[in-house]
Write a protein that holds these residues in place. Structure first.
Motif, mmCIF file in Angstrom:
data_model
loop_
_atom_site.group_PDB
_atom_site.id
_atom_site.type_symbol
_atom_site.label_atom_id
_atom_site.label_comp_id
_atom_site.label_asym_id
_atom_site.label_seq_id
_atom_site.Cartn_x
_atom_site.Cartn_y
_atom_site.Cartn_z
ATOM 1 N N LYS A 94 0.836 -1.195 0.000
ATOM 2 C CA LYS A 94 0.000 0.000 0.000
ATOM 3 C C LYS A 94 0.868 1.241 0.000
ATOM 4 O O LYS A 94 1.967 1.239 0.578
ATOM 5 C CB LYS A 94 -0.901 -0.018 1.246
ATOM 6 N N VAL A 95 0.410 2.314 -0.659
ATOM 7 C CA VAL A 95 1.062 3.614 -0.548
ATOM 8 C C VAL A 95 0.149 4.528 0.253
ATOM 9 O O VAL A 95 -1.078 4.424 0.176
ATOM 10 C CB VAL A 95 1.372 4.234 -1.930
ATOM 11 N N ARG A 96 0.786 5.445 1.019
ATOM 12 C CA ARG A 96 -0.012 6.260 1.938
ATOM 13 C C ARG A 96 0.228 7.761 1.789
ATOM 14 O O ARG A 96 -0.334 8.541 2.555
ATOM 15 C CB ARG A 96 0.248 5.807 3.381
ATOM 16 N N PHE A 97 1.082 8.184 0.852
ATOM 17 C CA PHE A 97 1.181 9.610 0.528
ATOM 18 C C PHE A 97 1.879 9.756 -0.811
ATOM 19 O O PHE A 97 2.640 8.874 -1.234
ATOM 20 C CB PHE A 97 1.906 10.406 1.616
ATOM 21 N N VAL A 98 1.580 10.849 -1.494
ATOM 22 C CA VAL A 98 2.258 11.150 -2.750
ATOM 23 C C VAL A 98 3.740 11.363 -2.456
ATOM 24 O O VAL A 98 4.108 12.153 -1.588
ATOM 25 C CB VAL A 98 1.674 12.408 -3.407
ATOM 26 N N SER A 345 -3.312 12.843 17.939
ATOM 27 C CA SER A 345 -2.288 12.717 16.894
ATOM 28 C C SER A 345 -2.911 11.899 15.775
ATOM 29 O O SER A 345 -3.143 10.699 15.928
ATOM 30 C CB SER A 345 -1.043 12.017 17.446
ATOM 31 N N VAL A 346 -3.184 12.539 14.645
ATOM 32 C CA VAL A 346 -4.052 11.970 13.618
ATOM 33 C C VAL A 346 -3.238 11.586 12.386
ATOM 34 O O VAL A 346 -2.421 12.370 11.891
ATOM 35 C CB VAL A 346 -5.164 12.969 13.234
ATOM 36 N N ALA A 347 -3.506 10.396 11.875
ATOM 37 C CA ALA A 347 -2.875 9.923 10.634
ATOM 38 C C ALA A 347 -3.639 10.450 9.432
ATOM 39 O O ALA A 347 -4.871 10.358 9.380
ATOM 40 C CB ALA A 347 -2.842 8.397 10.614
ATOM 41 N N THR A 348 -2.907 10.990 8.459
ATOM 42 C CA THR A 348 -3.479 11.441 7.194
ATOM 43 C C THR A 348 -2.558 11.004 6.061
ATOM 44 O O THR A 348 -1.431 10.572 6.287
ATOM 45 C CB THR A 348 -3.619 12.975 7.155
ATOM 46 N N ASN A 349 -3.032 11.153 4.835
ATOM 47 C CA ASN A 349 -2.254 10.740 3.659
ATOM 48 C C ASN A 349 -1.300 11.850 3.220
ATOM 49 O O ASN A 349 -1.425 12.436 2.137
ATOM 50 C CB ASN A 349 -3.177 10.325 2.519
ATOM 51 N N LYS A 350 -0.342 12.123 4.102
ATOM 52 C CA LYS A 350 0.685 13.128 3.871
ATOM 53 C C LYS A 350 1.994 12.585 4.418
ATOM 54 O O LYS A 350 1.995 11.622 5.192
ATOM 55 C CB LYS A 350 0.325 14.437 4.596
ATOM 56 N N PRO A 351 3.128 13.191 4.055
ATOM 57 C CA PRO A 351 4.408 12.721 4.621
ATOM 58 C C PRO A 351 4.410 12.797 6.144
ATOM 59 O O PRO A 351 3.719 13.621 6.749
ATOM 60 C CB PRO A 351 5.432 13.686 4.019
ATOM 61 N N ALA A 352 5.200 11.935 6.761
ATOM 62 C CA ALA A 352 5.233 11.858 8.210
ATOM 63 C C ALA A 352 5.802 13.127 8.831
ATOM 64 O O ALA A 352 6.667 13.788 8.260
ATOM 65 C CB ALA A 352 6.066 10.649 8.646
ATOM 66 N N PHE A 353 5.295 13.444 10.015
ATOM 67 C CA PHE A 353 5.785 14.572 10.793
ATOM 68 C C PHE A 353 7.193 14.282 11.316
ATOM 69 O O PHE A 353 7.500 13.176 11.744
ATOM 70 C CB PHE A 353 4.871 14.764 12.012
ATOM 71 N N THR A 354 8.026 15.291 11.298
ATOM 72 C CA THR A 354 9.346 15.228 11.923
ATOM 73 C C THR A 354 9.482 16.417 12.861
ATOM 74 O O THR A 354 8.947 17.481 12.574
ATOM 75 C CB THR A 354 10.444 15.269 10.844
ATOM 76 N N PRO A 355 10.172 16.266 13.991
ATOM 77 C CA PRO A 355 10.386 17.426 14.862
ATOM 78 C C PRO A 355 11.022 18.579 14.083
ATOM 79 O O PRO A 355 11.959 18.387 13.328
ATOM 80 C CB PRO A 355 11.355 16.889 15.931
#
Length: 781
Positions: A94-98, A345-355
């Protein structure tokens, strides 16, 4: 001596950086080296049905099926309700973000690798994307990780008796705030070069990272190697801001392919890759209710914070660090007793959060500072006066606030008083009225914050992270020629640590920093450190260097006392020499005796030598707190919505200033990034999750024309819990501009009945708010 702590000197590293002599990942060239390019997902959410490699290219194109022996990136947490995600270095199933990596292609040149990537065919069955974090919380939202049953990485809850205040508080202010998603944009993007060293029996990974020792741990665990088989070298790093303090999937893919093919493989991120697939940050939504008395004295706060953290949980800090920081730091520098807060803290179809520089605090500072101004308007008082009355006073220090943050030292109200004085508040209101009479709309705004730095083990453990920082270590050595070597596992990516660590060593040893060489960023050469993040460099690495240099200074005195025929207590170090009265021996004499002429030393000489490794941990484990107040005067054009910054003043207190020149640079750079947050920067997506800001023509960064002439003032309240009273300062100036500037915008637009509660406050948003307010007035009439 002029090069110890407190000296205002230019950075040692700037000569090579400014003359092109620095060596970044992109500058390294090894024999037989090939380049890599990634095939990335063209859709935000979908199931992979097939990946077809170009004919005859099986040994040059690799997919998740080839990398089946790699463990996924999985950041665990001990916090209740936490859901962990598996992020494979190349998408599996599966892919989860562009922009998610689907395949890696290698060739003699990057251009050939990219041509090869264009020939890879991917079949993906699209799934509905989840783009809005608030909608992602709904029960019928499409799921990113079906096994969870929802889209929540974590929910946290601080409980407090808000209902009593809801019934009794004289003043109740309710607001919603939002901050935009941002992309970090360091000058140098990510980059990794890996090869297998047969002689050493090691995978050697050159990578642009802030945390080389952590990356070694991550690579070894995912590739199933003993940590002794992995050496990570961070060469010169062109900025990080937090983007480079987590394990990157590209680091794993490149490392695996290098070992598989037996040749060095390099990948360097281009700017489009960074803007599309690089880590994002800062996207928060707040629902706040504040309770106050008739004067605006804050009694309590009720909050709900939603953080859009993207598709995966990063290692080792997890997807939940942002919300944990937001919930814990929302009260900021204010003294009140009742607090209730729920975070999502919500998952969406975007790149992962980094500090990112300031981790959550630019958002919480924005929300809190706008709320303080809203309270002031509700009670009819000057916002800075209400602010001063609500801040923790100096007489209460040290102070433990409502979320158990331990504020070690400082005078928070005085920082506001200084900002009032230097920004000219006393005469501003008359000038503002005169400008309004002439059709010009000026506004003034303030923003006060605390920056927790050098967080200790208890803080990270409370966040449930899989890796908890402990002692920082450093080695300090006198060479046979009498110069000094410092080795630290921390790393410098623009904050000037090569210079400031040398200054700390010079403070004890009195050697000029031109004769002090600092080595960082190589797990094969330096003591263990969890690296550079959370403004921990000077407190932690500086503390370790200070301890080691202090011990070494004692050994120098012992050897010098023998050579000068006196007692060690009679020795004074100055200018790189050991003095007994007017007699002296140089460090080169002492070093020569130890290394080359031990016959000159006594038979019972202490054999520990002139090389010292020491560990350091502050006296308290909860971090130390820098604080500051920013003040801004802006002019808003009501016909265009454009905001111009007329004046900007910063008053900050970071304890002992190791190098005032570097500190000023940190403040200016941080404030520039904060102005980007306040007025310009925003990652946008369409309804299908396609990024709309994939070039620097679309993603706007502030430049010289958009930045004011910053004015800066300092206090030095030494922390009683760190060596030399040092506090961290690297993130602070990026925290406050959103609050100060938008408070100033709202002040300027008060005649229009406009209140901006979202950033960036772009001309489009400002003008839209003015037009809506005008339409509402006309409808009411």
């Amino acid at each position: 001596m002029t090069t110890g702590i407190g000296a205002r000197i230019e950075r040692k590293e700037d000569r090579r950086l400014l003359t092109g002599q620095a060596k970044f990942v992109g500058d390294i060239k090894l024999p037989r080296q090939w380049e890599a390019a990634f095939v990335r997902s063209p859709v935000a959410h979908g199931r992979i049905r097939a990946i077809r490699k170009p004919e005859g290219m099986a040994d040059r194109v690799f997919t998740a099926a080839d990398l089946s022996d790699i463990r996924p990136i999985r950041a665990e947490s001990s916090l209740p309700t936490y859901n962990a995600s598996d992020q494979y270095p190349l998408a599996s199933g599966k892919v989860r973000f562009v922009g998610e990596c689907v395949a890696i292609c290698i060739a003699p040149t990057r251009a050939e690798a990219e041509d090869l990537a264009e020939q890879v065919e991917i079949e993906i069955d699209p799934l509905p994307p989840v783009i809005d974090a608030l909608k992602a919380r709904e029960a019928d939202a499409p799921l990113l990780h079906e096994e969870w049953g929802n889209n929540l990485f974590l929910t946290t809850f601080f409980d407090g008796d808000i209902e009593t205040l809801r019934k009794t508080a004289p003043v109740v202010v309710e607001r919603e705030y939002s901050t935009a998603r941002q992309c970090m944009n360091p000058m140098e993007g990510k980059g990794t070069l890996a090869h297998w060293d047969e002689k050493a029996g090691q995978l050697v990974v050159y990578t642009s990272t802030q945390v080389p020792h952590l990356i070694r741990t991550g690579i070894s665990e995912c590739l199933g190697l003993d940590q002794g088989q992995v050496r990570v070298i961070a060469p010169d790093v062109g900025g990080g801001f937090g983007y480079k303090c987590v394990l990157q999937p590209e680091e794993l893919s490149v490392s695996w392919v290098a070992r598989k093919t037996g040749r060095p493989i390099r990948w360097t991120e281009d700017r489009r890759e960074h803007l599309v697939a690089g880590a994002n940050t800062r996207q928060h939504h707040y629902k706040l209710t504040a309770f106050a008395d008739e004067r605006g004295r804050l009694l309590g706060l009720d909050a709900e914070i939603t953080v859009d953290v993207g598709a995966y949980s990063v290692w080792p800090f997890t997807a939940c660090l942002e919300a944990a920081q937001a919930g814990g730091n929302l009260p900021g520098p204010y003294d009140f007793g009742t607090y209730r807060c729920r975070t999502f803290s919500v998952a969406t179809n975007k790149p992962a959060f980094t500090p990112y520089r300031g981790v959550a605090r630019p958002g919480v500072c924005f929300a809190m500072e706008l709320t303080i101004d809203a309270i002031a308007r509700a009670v009819g008082r000057e916002p800075s006066e209400v602010r001063k009355e609500n801040l923790v006073p100096a007489g209460k220090m040290p102070f433990t606030n409502v979320t158990k943050k331990f504020y070690d030292s400082g005078d928070y109200p005085e920082s506001v008083a200084q900002a009032e004085r230097h920004i000219g508040l006393a005469g501003f209101r008359a000038r503002q009225a005169e400008a309004r009479a002439n059709g010009r709309f000026l506004g003034i705004g303030f923003s006060t914050f605390t920056e927790q730095s050098a967080h200790g083990t208890k803080v990270f453990a409370a966040w449930g992270l899989p890796l908890v920082p402990g002692y920082e270590q450093a080695m300090v050595k006198i060479t046979p020629s009498g110069s000094v070597e410092v080795r630290s596992g921390n790393h410098s990516f623009g904050q000037g640590l090569e210079t400031t660590l040398a200054q700390v060593a010079s403070e004890w040893l009195t050697v000029d920093i031109s004769r002090i060489n600092v080595t960082m960023g190589d797990t094969g050469l330096t003591p263990y450190s969890t690296g550079a993040y959370a403004s921990r460099g000077m407190v932690m690495a500086g503390g370790a260097v200070s301890k080691a240099a202090e011990v070494l200074a004692g050994r120098v005195k012992t050897h010098a006392a023998h050579l000068l025929q006196c007692k060690p207590g009679d020795i004074r170090l100055s200018d790189g020499k050991a003095w007994f009265g007017k007699a002296h021996v140089g460090f080169e004499d002492i070093a020569r005796a130890w290394y080359l002429r031990p016959d000159q030393l006594p038979d019972d000489v202490e054999t520990a030598g002139l090389e010292v490794t020491e560990g350091y941990k502050p006296e308290i484990d909860t971090g130390v707190f820098t604080y500051a107040t920013h003040a801004a005067i802006v002019e808003v054009d009501p016909d265009t919505g454009k905001v111009a910054i007329e004046d900007y003043y910063i008053f900050e207190d970071c304890g002992r200033r190791v190098n005032p020149l570097i500190l000023e640079g940190q403040a200016y750079g941080g404030a520039a990034q904060g102005i980007g947050t306040a007025l310009f920067e925003e990652v946008l997506y369409d309804a299908n999750g396609q990024p709309l800001t994939s070039t620097l023509a679309d993603y706007v960064l502030p430049g010289p024309a958009e930045l004011p002439h910053f004015r800066l003032g300092h206090a030095e309240t030494l922390s009683p819990y760190t060596r030399h009273g040092i506090k961290g300062v690297g993130e602070g100036a990026a925290i406050a501009p959103g609050g100060a500037i938008v408070n100033a915008i709202n002040d300027a637009l008060s005649p229009f009945g406009v209140e901006i509660n979202a950033i960036p406050a772009t001309p489009e948003k400002v003008l839209g708010a003015i037009l809506r307010a005008s339409a509402a007035r006309e409808a009411a009439e």
